[in-house]
Write a protein that holds these residues in place. Structure first.
Motif, short mmCIF file in Angstrom:
data_model
loop_
_atom_site.label_atom_id
_atom_site.label_comp_id
_atom_site.label_asym_id
_atom_site.label_seq_id
_atom_site.Cartn_x
_atom_site.Cartn_y
_atom_site.Cartn_z
N LYS A 186 61.08 48.58 -31.39
CA LYS A 186 60.67 47.37 -30.67
C LYS A 186 59.70 47.73 -29.53
CE LYS A 186 61.26 42.88 -30.12
NZ LYS A 186 60.82 41.94 -31.17
N PRO A 187 58.45 48.06 -29.87
CA PRO A 187 57.49 48.43 -28.82
C PRO A 187 56.91 47.20 -28.12
CG PRO A 187 56.48 48.64 -30.99
CD PRO A 187 57.88 48.13 -31.22
N THR A 188 57.49 46.82 -27.01
CA THR A 188 56.99 45.68 -26.22
C THR A 188 56.75 46.16 -24.79
OG1 THR A 188 59.18 44.99 -25.49
CG2 THR A 188 58.41 44.09 -27.59
N THR A 191 60.17 47.10 -23.26
CA THR A 191 60.76 48.37 -23.69
C THR A 191 59.94 49.55 -23.16
OG1 THR A 191 59.54 48.25 -25.80
CG2 THR A 191 61.80 47.42 -25.78
N THR A 192 58.62 49.35 -23.02
CA THR A 192 57.79 50.41 -22.43
C THR A 192 58.18 50.64 -20.98
OG1 THR A 192 55.94 49.81 -23.88
CG2 THR A 192 55.42 51.14 -21.95
N ALA A 193 58.43 49.55 -20.26
CA ALA A 193 58.86 49.67 -18.85
C ALA A 193 60.20 50.40 -18.78
CB ALA A 193 58.96 48.28 -18.21
N PHE A 194 61.11 50.05 -19.71
CA PHE A 194 62.42 50.71 -19.73
C PHE A 194 62.28 52.20 -20.02
CE2 PHE A 194 66.18 52.18 -22.12
CZ PHE A 194 67.14 52.02 -21.13
#
Length: 440
Positions: A186-188, A191-194
């Motif tokens: 789930k590259p969003t 998720t990048t921030a996480f």
């Protein structure tokens, strides 16, 4: 050494300080044992100075077990997802790493079963040295250990509960793997921030361990004084069996398995491989850190071994955090050694569980000096051995850490050679990848 041009005198390397601490603690302890074994001042020094200090040092490392394991594994899995466009390359790397790491741990377990280094230590003396480790409690807990319970506990129903229970810490590994897979799928923006937050947690843990490990010379001196002041020369001879077992297993893997692997599957002459990798191997030995050695490892792979950058940068970057042959081997030997020391018999199912834990532990070990100690503590807790038992081997850990890190880096380079050869990728096919690879 590049100190000649430095305007001020450089500080002494940590491994030299640890060696001095090891020698000082040993000599003072042996003298105290020989001249005043039953003196009140010796007991007071141990009870109120050296033992509490050593325990605080261990606690500082244990404190970071959960955040370090979680962040390292999440990032290790997510790193594979970053290069998903390389198709089967990630799976090839993962498969080769798992197989060769399993071989390394298998060699370690074989050596420790054959040489039985833990049986050379008198359990009564060990119980005296590790006064807060109750042998009877350890043995009964180990005997009650059931393989099915371990398998069920791999999937935690309460992750917070698993973090506080040594016997359920494998649940953290599973949870981290699932989070890493979720990040890949789930590259969003969220998720990048996480993932960036997890990267921050990992960097904080590595920095803190880097700070805590500066106390290692004093902790080693304290541990060696505790051991030798109480037990005398016997404990040194006992630890020599442990050192010989580790070095033998490392030598078999490093000079038999890896050369055969590079020659047969990588198509590279063994002499070419060792000549090309010696700079990285020696840097790893000096720093005891595969992460610190990574810039040298990358340069050696591209300039000396002539590996395509597309493959080498991916394999070696992931390898610095997820491909630790030497560390996994050492973890397996140490767990079985401590089990032997405490008279705890581990059957074949439990030894296979140790094998699996060491493969996963190798992935989750930080590529910094003594990064394996928190992982060993976790595995000990799962198997039923008091984690404080690693205090027994801390005196010789630094030298062995340098040796196993050299094998880690050599293993990373061997993996890169094999993956490059088997994938048939060249830089000509992918002129843009080197620029992209630099962002990892």
């Amino acid at each position: 050494m590049p100190n000649a041009q430095a305007p001020r005198k450089p500080s002494m390397p940590l491994h030299i300080k640890v060696l001095l601490g090891f020698m000082l603690g040993t000599i003072v302890g042996l003298v105290a044992h020989a001249t005043a074994a039953d003196a009140a001042w010796v007991k007071t020094t141990i009870d109120y100075v050296t033992q509490p200090f050593g325990q605080i040092f261990l606690n500082l490392l244990f404190m970071l077990v959960v955040p370090l394991m979680f962040s390292a594994l999440v990032l290790g899995v997510a790193e594979l997802g970053d290069i998903a466009s390389l198709g089967r390359l990630g799976w090839k790397t993962l498969n080769y790493t798992a197989v060769v790491t399993a071989l390394a741990v298998g060699i370690g377990l074989l050596c420790v079963n054959l040489l039985q280094p833990g049986t050379h230590m008198d359990p009564a003396l060990v119980e005296q040295a590790m006064s807060n480790a109750k042998t009877g409690e350890i043995i009964s807990k180990g005997n009650e250990l059931r393989l099915m319970d371990l398998l069920v506990n791999i999937v935690p129903h309460n992750i917070v509960n698993a973090m506080g229970d040594d016997s359920k810490k494998l649940g953290i590994v599973f949870f981290a793997l699932m989070i890493g897979i979720g990040l890949v799928m789930k590259p969003t923006a969220g998720t990048t921030a996480f993932k960036n937050a997890v990267q921050g947690l990992f960097e904080v843990c590595m920095h803190l361990i880097g700070m805590f490990i500066k106390l290692a010379p004093f902790a080693v001196a304290a541990f060696m004084f505790n051991l030798t002041a109480r037990l005398g020369w016997d404990v040194i001879q006992s630890l020599m069996w442990f050192v010989v077992t580790v070095l033998l297993a490392l030598a078999i893997h490093g000079f038999v398995v890896l050369p055969l692997w590079v020659r047969l599957l990588g198509g590279m002459p063994v002499r070419t491989f060792f000549r090309g990798t010696q700079e990285a191997t020696l840097t790893a030995f000096a720093t005891a850190s595969s992460s610190a050695t990574l810039p040298v490892t990358l340069r050696v792979a591209e300039e000396n071994l002539k590996l395509p950058r597309k493959v080498s940068r991916f394999v070696l970057t992931v390898g610095a955090s997820a491909n630790h042959h030497g560390t996994a081997l050492f973890e397996g030997i140490t767990v079985l050694f401590l089990a032997q020391v405490y008279g705890l018999h581990l059957g074949m199912p439990q030894q296979l569980m140790v094998l699996l834990l060491c493969i996963l532990g190798g992935i989750g070990t930080a590529g910094i000096p003594s990064g394996s100690l928190p992982v060993i503590a976790m595995i000990c807790g799962i198997i039923g051995i008091k984690p404080e038992g690693i205090g027994i081997i801390l005196g010789v850990n630094t030298f062995l850490d340098m040796c196993r890190t050299s094998l880690n880096v050599t293993g990373d380079l061997a993996t890169a050679v094999v993956v490059s050869h088997r994938s048939g990728v060249t830089d000509d096919e992918v002129p843009e990848v080197p620029d992209n690879a630099g962002h990892h």
